[in-house]
Design a protein around this motif. Structure first.
Motif, PDB file in Angstrom:
ATOM      1  N   GLN A 266       0.830  -1.210   0.000  1.00 12.46           N
ATOM      2  CA  GLN A 266       0.000   0.000   0.000  1.00 12.46           C
ATOM      3  C   GLN A 266       0.861   1.255   0.000  1.00 12.46           C
ATOM      4  OE1 GLN A 266      -3.670  -0.223   1.324  1.00 12.46           O
ATOM      5  NE2 GLN A 266      -4.083   1.951   1.516  1.00 12.46           N
ATOM      6  N   ALA A 267       1.995   1.226   0.710  1.00 12.61           N
ATOM      7  CA  ALA A 267       2.883   2.392   0.748  1.00 12.61           C
ATOM      8  C   ALA A 267       3.431   2.718  -0.627  1.00 12.61           C
ATOM      9  CB  ALA A 267       4.027   2.148   1.729  1.00 12.61           C
ATOM     10  N   LEU A 268       3.474   1.723  -1.519  1.00 12.92           N
ATOM     11  CA  LEU A 268       4.045   1.927  -2.850  1.00 12.92           C
ATOM     12  C   LEU A 268       3.039   2.513  -3.840  1.00 12.92           C
ATOM     13  CD1 LEU A 268       6.346  -1.178  -3.176  1.00 12.92           C
ATOM     14  CD2 LEU A 268       7.028   1.226  -3.176  1.00 12.92           C
ATOM     15  N   GLN A 269       1.938   3.063  -3.351  1.00 11.94           N
ATOM     16  CA  GLN A 269       1.064   3.824  -4.240  1.00 11.94           C
ATOM     17  C   GLN A 269       1.816   5.003  -4.843  1.00 11.94           C
ATOM     18  OE1 GLN A 269      -3.332   4.014  -2.929  1.00 11.94           O
ATOM     19  NE2 GLN A 269      -2.177   3.771  -1.042  1.00 11.94           N
ATOM     20  N   GLU A 270       2.855   5.458  -4.149  1.00 15.17           N
ATOM     21  CA  GLU A 270       3.769   6.462  -4.677  1.00 15.17           C
ATOM     22  C   GLU A 270       5.138   5.810  -4.834  1.00 15.17           C
ATOM     23  OE1 GLU A 270       3.135   9.501  -5.564  1.00 15.17           O
ATOM     24  OE2 GLU A 270       1.057   9.566  -4.875  1.00 15.17           O
ATOM     25  N   PRO A 271       5.803   5.919  -6.012  1.00 16.82           N
ATOM     26  CA  PRO A 271       7.154   5.385  -6.136  1.00 16.82           C
ATOM     27  C   PRO A 271       8.065   6.004  -5.073  1.00 16.82           C
ATOM     28  CG  PRO A 271       6.314   6.044  -8.274  1.00 16.82           C
ATOM     29  CD  PRO A 271       5.341   6.553  -7.258  1.00 16.82           C
ATOM     30  N   CYS A 272       8.937   5.218  -4.504  1.00 15.69           N
ATOM     31  CA  CYS A 272       9.802   5.745  -3.446  1.00 15.69           C
ATOM     32  C   CYS A 272      11.053   4.895  -3.297  1.00 15.69           C
ATOM     33  CB  CYS A 272       9.040   5.827  -2.125  1.00 15.69           C
ATOM     34  SG  CYS A 272       8.374   4.255  -1.539  1.00 15.69           S
ATOM     35  N   THR A 273      12.007   5.420  -2.543  1.00 17.01           N
ATOM     36  CA  THR A 273      13.232   4.691  -2.254  1.00 17.01           C
ATOM     37  C   THR A 273      12.973   3.711  -1.111  1.00 17.01           C
ATOM     38  OG1 THR A 273      13.982   6.287  -0.611  1.00 17.01           O
ATOM     39  CG2 THR A 273      14.580   6.720  -2.915  1.00 17.01           C
ATOM     40  N   THR A 274      13.954   2.858  -0.859  1.00 16.37           N
ATOM     41  CA  THR A 274      13.806   1.891   0.235  1.00 16.37           C
ATOM     42  C   THR A 274      13.662   2.603   1.568  1.00 16.37           C
ATOM     43  OG1 THR A 274      15.168   0.317  -1.008  1.00 16.37           O
ATOM     44  CG2 THR A 274      14.845  -0.130   1.328  1.00 16.37           C
ATOM     45  N   THR A 275      14.426   3.661   1.777  1.00 13.31           N
ATOM     46  CA  THR A 275      14.344   4.411   3.035  1.00 13.31           C
ATOM     47  C   THR A 275      12.967   5.032   3.208  1.00 13.31           C
ATOM     48  OG1 THR A 275      16.709   4.900   2.958  1.00 13.31           O
ATOM     49  CG2 THR A 275      15.360   6.302   4.367  1.00 13.31           C
ATOM     50  N   GLU A 276      12.438   5.630   2.140  1.00 11.22           N
ATOM     51  CA  GLU A 276      11.105   6.229   2.219  1.00 11.22           C
ATOM     52  C   GLU A 276      10.042   5.158   2.413  1.00 11.22           C
ATOM     53  OE1 GLU A 276      12.130   9.962  -0.781  1.00 11.22           O
ATOM     54  OE2 GLU A 276      11.356   8.058  -1.548  1.00 11.22           O
ATOM     55  N   LEU A 277      10.223   4.018   1.780  1.00 15.68           N
ATOM     56  CA  LEU A 277       9.275   2.911   1.938  1.00 15.68           C
ATOM     57  C   LEU A 277       9.242   2.442   3.392  1.00 15.68           C
ATOM     58  CD1 LEU A 277       7.369   0.801   0.742  1.00 15.68           C
ATOM     59  CD2 LEU A 277       9.379  -0.561   0.121  1.00 15.68           C
ATOM     60  N   ALA A 278      10.408   2.364   4.010  1.00 18.58           N
ATOM     61  CA  ALA A 278      10.480   1.950   5.414  1.00 18.58           C
ATOM     62  C   ALA A 278       9.711   2.920   6.308  1.00 18.58           C
ATOM     63  CB  ALA A 278      11.941   1.868   5.851  1.00 18.58           C
ATOM     64  N   SER A 286      15.978  -2.514   6.456  1.00 18.91           N
ATOM     65  CA  SER A 286      16.289  -3.876   6.014  1.00 18.91           C
ATOM     66  C   SER A 286      15.009  -4.679   5.783  1.00 18.91           C
ATOM     67  CB  SER A 286      17.182  -4.584   7.041  1.00 18.91           C
ATOM     68  OG  SER A 286      16.528  -4.659   8.296  1.00 18.91           O
ATOM     69  N   SER A 287      14.010  -4.462   6.643  1.00 16.02           N
ATOM     70  CA  SER A 287      12.735  -5.169   6.468  1.00 16.02           C
ATOM     71  C   SER A 287      12.019  -4.687   5.206  1.00 16.02           C
ATOM     72  CB  SER A 287      11.843  -4.947   7.692  1.00 16.02           C
ATOM     73  OG  SER A 287      10.594  -5.583   7.527  1.00 16.02           O
ATOM     74  N   ALA A 288      12.044  -3.388   4.960  1.00 19.36           N
ATOM     75  CA  ALA A 288      11.415  -2.854   3.751  1.00 19.36           C
ATOM     76  C   ALA A 288      12.070  -3.434   2.508  1.00 19.36           C
ATOM     77  CB  ALA A 288      11.512  -1.324   3.742  1.00 19.36           C
ATOM     78  N   SER A 293      11.678  -7.134  -2.048  1.00 20.03           N
ATOM     79  CA  SER A 293      12.257  -8.206  -2.857  1.00 20.03           C
ATOM     80  C   SER A 293      11.257  -9.323  -3.084  1.00 20.03           C
ATOM     81  CB  SER A 293      13.511  -8.758  -2.182  1.00 20.03           C
ATOM     82  OG  SER A 293      14.520  -7.773  -2.108  1.00 20.03           O
ATOM     83  N   VAL A 294      10.527  -9.702  -2.016  1.00 15.26           N
ATOM     84  CA  VAL A 294       9.524 -10.760  -2.153  1.00 15.26           C
ATOM     85  C   VAL A 294       8.419 -10.320  -3.108  1.00 15.26           C
ATOM     86  CG1 VAL A 294       7.772 -12.082  -0.911  1.00 15.26           C
ATOM     87  CG2 VAL A 294      10.017 -11.709   0.132  1.00 15.26           C
ATOM     88  N   LEU A 295       7.957  -9.090  -2.957  1.00  5.83           N
ATOM     89  CA  LEU A 295       6.898  -8.583  -3.832  1.00  5.83           C
ATOM     90  C   LEU A 295       7.388  -8.448  -5.272  1.00  5.83           C
ATOM     91  CD1 LEU A 295       5.458  -5.881  -1.397  1.00  5.83           C
ATOM     92  CD2 LEU A 295       4.327  -8.000  -2.089  1.00  5.83           C
ATOM     93  N   ARG A 296       8.662  -8.146  -5.446  1.00  2.31           N
ATOM     94  CA  ARG A 296       9.226  -8.051  -6.790  1.00  2.31           C
ATOM     95  C   ARG A 296       9.248  -9.422  -7.457  1.00  2.31           C
ATOM     96  NH1 ARG A 296      13.294  -5.441  -5.438  1.00  2.31           N
ATOM     97  NH2 ARG A 296      14.853  -7.085  -5.254  1.00  2.31           N
ATOM     98  N   ARG A 297       9.635 -10.449  -6.704  1.00  2.00           N
ATOM     99  CA  ARG A 297       9.664 -11.803  -7.260  1.00  2.00           C
ATOM    100  C   ARG A 297       8.262 -12.287  -7.611  1.00  2.00           C
ATOM    101  NH1 ARG A 297      13.683 -12.454  -3.212  1.00  2.00           N
ATOM    102  NH2 ARG A 297      12.205 -13.496  -1.799  1.00  2.00           N
TER     103      ARG A 297
END
Length: 328
Positions: A266-278, A286-288, A293-297
């Motif tokens: 849900q947070a990825l409704q806006e493109p963002c970096t890993t830090t912003e996603l976290a 690290s969790s983000a 990665s799992v969602l990408r696969r």
């Protein structure tokens, strides 16, 4: 029109102004054209716009040469480029630009010329030459089609989320409490709304009220019209969605993906970096990264590396899953 700076803007309200203050119902395409032009040339780049900026190509910017001198990233730009009619949509806004009185064109282009040397082609525009004015209209349309139209649903979604947040506060608590929701960008110091600004300015609403326009591309400081005879407008940065206020199908996805992974999606409704996603999902970096990665696969997220940062965005499948729309 002015852009970012260090002084203060004060907007003075009366009791009548509070009752006439409202939030625009739709994003304004002409404001987004001007402010996105600024972002394309902004040296202090906002990381949240990196993914959008990275999708732009020189071929997309055929109108840039014409529009750039009229929309400098610092200082004044003409008010006639952002008429109130823009809230009715792109074509309404362009029609209003094409109908700008010659006296206004002449006065505002003269102000712009005081700030910087303008190319020769702007002289016919300044005197209202019909061909020059229509060339400007075509350039605005080409820029919108190439640069903004592909991401307009995202722009509209951000603006709508902000509008719902503000109008909900206004309906429940009143206009003064709604104005407090803009902190720290705007500071409500009754009866004055205060913001950092490029120059010292005082705007007295005098019973006209204020139209607040949320913008996807407005950053850091709000923007106000220079001409006080025009209807008072203040454009401000539409807020990023807060994860705890998120609405939609994420709760339904939790049994399938897990609560944390659904929040990441849900947070990825806006493109963002890993830090912003976290930050948006309320997890560690690290969790983000691991959840992305799992969602990408799974084909739900696309990730690209730019220097030392990874940028994530929803794929078409991920967007459909999040919105609850079936893929045909």
């Amino acid at each position: 029109m002015a852009d970012s700076g260090e002084a203060v803007l004060r907007i003075h309200f009366s009791a009548g102004d509070l009752t006439r203050t409202r939030i625009a119902e739709e994003p304004d395409p002409l404001w987004e054209i001007v402010l996105s032009m600024h972002q394309l040339r902004e040296p202090r780049r906002e990381s949240v716009l990196d993914a959008w900026r990275g999708r732009q190509r020189p071929g997309d910017l055929s109108a840039l040469r014409m529009l750039s001198p009229l929309m400098p990233p610092r200082g004044y730009f003409p008010d006639f480029l952002t008429p109130a009619a823009g809230l009715g949509g792109l074509e309404c806004g362009i029609d209003a630009v094409l109908s700008t009185p010659r006296s206004q064109l002449r006065a505002e282009m003269a102000l712009l010329a005081e700030q910087d040397r303008l190319p020769a082609w702007t002289r016919p525009l300044a005197v209202g030459d019909l061909e020059a004015v229509h060339r400007l209209g075509r350039a605005l349309r080409r820029y919108y089609d190439a640069v903004l139209a592909p991401c307009w649903p995202r722009i509209a979604a951000r603006v709508e989320a902000d509008r719902r947040h503000r109008t909900s506060a206004q309906c429940r608590l009143g206009t003064e409490e709604m104005l407090r929701t803009f902190a720290p960008i705007l500071r409500w110091e009754p009866p004055v709304l205060v913001a950092d600004y490029p120059a010292e300015r005082d705007i007295h609403l005098e019973g006209r009220g204020l139209l607040l326009v949320p913008s996807y591309f407005c950053r850091r400081t709000p923007v106000a019209l220079l001409d006080t005879a025009l209807w008072p407008v203040l454009v401000y940065p539409a807020r990023m969605p807060e994860p705890e206020a998120a609405v939609g199908p994420a709760p339904r996805l939790a049994p399938l993906l897990g609560h944390t992974r659904a929040a990441v999606l849900q947070a990825l409704q806006e493109p963002c970096t890993t830090t912003e996603l976290a930050r948006l999902a309320g997890v560690s970096v690290s969790s983000a990264s691991e959840h992305a990665s799992v969602l990408r696969r799974a084909g739900l997220v696309a990730s690209t590396r730019e220097r030392h940062r990874m940028h994530h965005s929803l794929t078409r499948l991920g967007s459909h899953l999040l919105s609850g729309v079936l893929v045909g």
